[in-house]
Design a protein around this motif. Sequence first.
Motif, PDB file in Angstrom:
ATOM      1  N   SER A 222      20.650  49.454 -48.784  1.00 41.00           N
ATOM      2  CA  SER A 222      20.282  48.055 -49.336  1.00 41.00           C
ATOM      3  C   SER A 222      20.391  47.243 -48.323  1.00 41.00           C
ATOM      4  O   SER A 222      19.559  46.189 -48.176  1.00 41.00           O
ATOM      5  CB  SER A 222      21.091  47.846 -50.461  1.00 41.00           C
ATOM      6  OG  SER A 222      20.532  48.560 -51.598  1.00 41.00           O
TER       7      SER A 222
ATOM      8  N   LYS B 230      17.378  47.417 -45.849  1.00 39.50           N
ATOM      9  CA  LYS B 230      16.355  46.900 -46.381  1.00 39.50           C
ATOM     10  C   LYS B 230      16.300  45.239 -46.102  1.00 39.50           C
ATOM     11  O   LYS B 230      15.518  44.658 -45.800  1.00 39.50           O
ATOM     12  CB  LYS B 230      16.209  47.190 -47.965  1.00 39.50           C
ATOM     13  CG  LYS B 230      15.642  48.299 -48.277  1.00 39.50           C
ATOM     14  CD  LYS B 230      15.755  48.836 -49.737  1.00 39.50           C
ATOM     15  CE  LYS B 230      15.187  50.231 -49.819  1.00 39.50           C
ATOM     16  NZ  LYS B 230      15.794  50.693 -50.887  1.00 39.50           N
ATOM     17  N   ALA B 231      17.542  44.586 -46.394  1.00 36.68           N
ATOM     18  CA  ALA B 231      17.784  43.213 -46.227  1.00 36.68           C
ATOM     19  C   ALA B 231      17.930  42.900 -44.835  1.00 36.68           C
ATOM     20  O   ALA B 231      17.290  41.578 -44.619  1.00 36.68           O
ATOM     21  CB  ALA B 231      19.000  42.933 -46.994  1.00 36.68           C
ATOM     22  N   LYS B 232      18.509  43.641 -44.055  1.00 41.30           N
ATOM     23  CA  LYS B 232      18.737  43.231 -42.533  1.00 41.30           C
ATOM     24  C   LYS B 232      17.542  43.463 -41.783  1.00 41.30           C
ATOM     25  O   LYS B 232      17.203  42.512 -40.995  1.00 41.30           O
ATOM     26  CB  LYS B 232      19.859  43.877 -42.050  1.00 41.30           C
ATOM     27  CG  LYS B 232      20.329  43.376 -40.738  1.00 41.30           C
ATOM     28  CD  LYS B 232      21.473  43.989 -40.024  1.00 41.30           C
ATOM     29  CE  LYS B 232      21.692  43.656 -38.522  1.00 41.30           C
ATOM     30  NZ  LYS B 232      21.886  42.224 -38.413  1.00 41.30           N
TER      31      LYS B 232
ATOM     32  N   LYS C 219      23.942  36.879 -48.977  1.00 36.12           N
ATOM     33  CA  LYS C 219      22.952  35.568 -49.164  1.00 36.12           C
ATOM     34  C   LYS C 219      23.201  34.832 -50.219  1.00 36.12           C
ATOM     35  O   LYS C 219      23.152  33.564 -50.283  1.00 36.12           O
ATOM     36  CB  LYS C 219      21.604  36.118 -48.951  1.00 36.12           C
ATOM     37  CG  LYS C 219      20.508  35.326 -48.853  1.00 36.12           C
ATOM     38  CD  LYS C 219      19.123  35.951 -49.066  1.00 36.12           C
ATOM     39  CE  LYS C 219      18.152  35.075 -49.284  1.00 36.12           C
ATOM     40  NZ  LYS C 219      16.733  35.642 -49.556  1.00 36.12           N
ATOM     41  N   ASP C 220      23.671  35.262 -51.247  1.00 40.59           N
ATOM     42  CA  ASP C 220      23.887  34.853 -52.346  1.00 40.59           C
ATOM     43  C   ASP C 220      24.860  35.690 -53.472  1.00 40.59           C
ATOM     44  O   ASP C 220      24.998  36.678 -53.154  1.00 40.59           O
ATOM     45  CB  ASP C 220      22.457  34.375 -53.163  1.00 40.59           C
ATOM     46  CG  ASP C 220      22.831  33.269 -54.361  1.00 40.59           C
ATOM     47  OD1 ASP C 220      24.052  32.675 -54.471  1.00 40.59           O
ATOM     48  OD2 ASP C 220      21.984  32.844 -54.959  1.00 40.59           O
TER      49      ASP C 220
ATOM     50  N   GLY D 299      13.532  42.828 -43.890  1.00 36.14           N
ATOM     51  CA  GLY D 299      13.313  41.567 -44.558  1.00 36.14           C
ATOM     52  C   GLY D 299      13.017  41.360 -46.113  1.00 36.14           C
ATOM     53  O   GLY D 299      12.347  40.477 -46.551  1.00 36.14           O
ATOM     54  N   GLN D 300      13.327  42.456 -46.501  1.00 29.77           N
ATOM     55  CA  GLN D 300      13.271  42.534 -48.042  1.00 29.77           C
ATOM     56  C   GLN D 300      14.162  41.411 -48.770  1.00 29.77           C
ATOM     57  O   GLN D 300      15.072  41.381 -48.443  1.00 29.77           O
ATOM     58  CB  GLN D 300      13.398  43.702 -48.665  1.00 29.77           C
ATOM     59  CG  GLN D 300      12.266  44.883 -48.297  1.00 29.77           C
ATOM     60  CD  GLN D 300      12.346  46.248 -49.117  1.00 29.77           C
ATOM     61  OE1 GLN D 300      13.199  46.268 -50.111  1.00 29.77           O
ATOM     62  NE2 GLN D 300      12.089  47.059 -48.648  1.00 29.77           N
ATOM     63  N   THR D 301      13.672  40.706 -49.820  1.00 30.45           N
ATOM     64  CA  THR D 301      14.461  39.806 -50.736  1.00 30.45           C
ATOM     65  C   THR D 301      14.758  40.441 -51.935  1.00 30.45           C
ATOM     66  O   THR D 301      14.224  41.414 -52.330  1.00 30.45           O
ATOM     67  CB  THR D 301      13.647  38.337 -50.726  1.00 30.45           C
ATOM     68  OG1 THR D 301      12.123  38.811 -51.297  1.00 30.45           O
ATOM     69  CG2 THR D 301      13.278  37.697 -49.549  1.00 30.45           C
ATOM     70  N   GLY D 302      15.629  39.984 -52.725  1.00 25.44           N
ATOM     71  CA  GLY D 302      15.978  40.129 -54.021  1.00 25.44           C
ATOM     72  C   GLY D 302      16.635  41.568 -54.328  1.00 25.44           C
ATOM     73  O   GLY D 302      16.702  42.323 -54.964  1.00 25.44           O
TER      74      GLY D 302
ATOM     75  N   GLY E 262      21.063  39.597 -47.531  1.00 21.19           N
ATOM     76  CA  GLY E 262      20.177  39.300 -46.718  1.00 21.19           C
ATOM     77  C   GLY E 262      20.417  39.632 -45.379  1.00 21.19           C
ATOM     78  O   GLY E 262      21.301  40.480 -45.099  1.00 21.19           O
TER      79      GLY E 262
ATOM     80  N   GLU F 180      23.519  39.274 -53.414  1.00 20.69           N
ATOM     81  CA  GLU F 180      22.371  39.447 -53.316  1.00 20.69           C
ATOM     82  C   GLU F 180      22.551  39.431 -51.433  1.00 20.69           C
ATOM     83  O   GLU F 180      22.866  38.554 -51.038  1.00 20.69           O
ATOM     84  CB  GLU F 180      21.347  38.155 -53.365  1.00 20.69           C
ATOM     85  CG  GLU F 180      19.841  38.188 -52.854  1.00 20.69           C
ATOM     86  CD  GLU F 180      19.168  36.971 -53.460  1.00 20.69           C
ATOM     87  OE1 GLU F 180      19.475  36.533 -54.182  1.00 20.69           O
ATOM     88  OE2 GLU F 180      17.855  37.077 -52.749  1.00 20.69           O
TER      89      GLU F 180
END
Length: 340
Positions: free
Chosen positions: A247, A250-252, A302-303, A255-258, A297, A295
């Motif tokens: 995960s 994917k985020a780092k 990120k959140d 660039g996947q969001t959510g 990022g 979340e």
Amino acid sequence: MGKKAVVLGAAGGIGQPLSLLLKQSQVLTDLALFDVVPSVIGVGADLSHINSSSVLTAHTKDNDGLAKALKDADIVVIPAGVPRKPGMTRDDLFKINAGIVSDLATAIAQNCPKAFICVISNPVNSTVPIVAEVLKKAGVFDPKRLFGVTTLDIVRASTFVTSSLGIPNEAPKYSVPVVGGHSGTTIVPLLSQAEPKIDDKLLGNKEELEKVVNRIQFGGDEVVKAKDGAGSATLSMAYAGYRFVDSLIKAKYLGQTGVIEDSYIHVSAHPNAAKALSGLVGDNNSLEFFSLPVELGPDGVKDVHSLGQTTDYEKKLLEACVAELKGNIEKGSTFVTSKA
Ligand code: NAD
Ligand code: LMR
């Protein structure tokens, strides 16, 4: 640009299968293994024959191996340390693992202070505060980048709910938020908040509900007992640890969001963390760390997402969690701050 992950404790029960799963990544360019035992070199030689994208290196303490492993790392995963035997609590591991984790955190602060740090070593409730304090002392603490890995609790929750409902394997897996910490009563599964919504057949059946919640809270003991002195969960933990690191990848990098994973984080990692925490346990909780839906990022946290209304039963579980977790956090922090 390189994309490097490091496993500290890579020759161990979790370290080996976790390294295997990470070696399968087609995103990483470098995978470094470190352990204090020489067999890590053999584990590295073995994994290095796999024809995936990452270049694999393996290191012991010799020739400044820890610094070499950590150099240019983006993601550091720590499954180093001793596991439980039957009759032990995770807190019983503190005596040995606190020092191990603290030393590794010092090396991270020196060699890759901007890396994401994923702490698996128990007791997670205390080892994550140890890492935070070591990084603070070194002046490099960024709460957005520090994660206690509690994913195994989420994996177990999904499995045990499905099994209690007698749902076939091909049914969609339940995503059950699990908040709090990672030991016994500090593990708080919020079945009322699951997606998809759990059938009243389970939620409305007090006896069965308590049985499932207890199984999630004490799932680790089930494995410790079954292994009968040969350690604790390793393969399911490697699976869960890989899920968490994937995960992050994917985020780092992609660039996947959510991308959302529950993780044990410092409450200052995002302003919404304090909000999510007080929504669960009230304003006067004075807790610095808590597992919450994070979340992810490119920069880490990120959140942090708030959860909905909990049931009276879940509120009681949360009260019991807070009472125990406070002491666990303080024990970890004091281990570092009490030293000159
Ligand atoms: P293990 O004994 O099989 O492996 C641990 C490895 O750490 C060994 O290879 C050992 O040589 C190495 N090690 C010890 N000191 C080290 C140091 N200073 N630097 C680098 N490596 C070092 O144990 P395991 O079953 O892999 O479990 C590891 C830890 O993970 C335990 O503390 C266990 O309680 C914890 N754990 C956590 C979760 C979780 O959900 N967070 C789940 C399962 C296990
Ligand atoms: C687990 O939950 O399986 C791990 O924390 C290992 C343990 O000691 O139970």
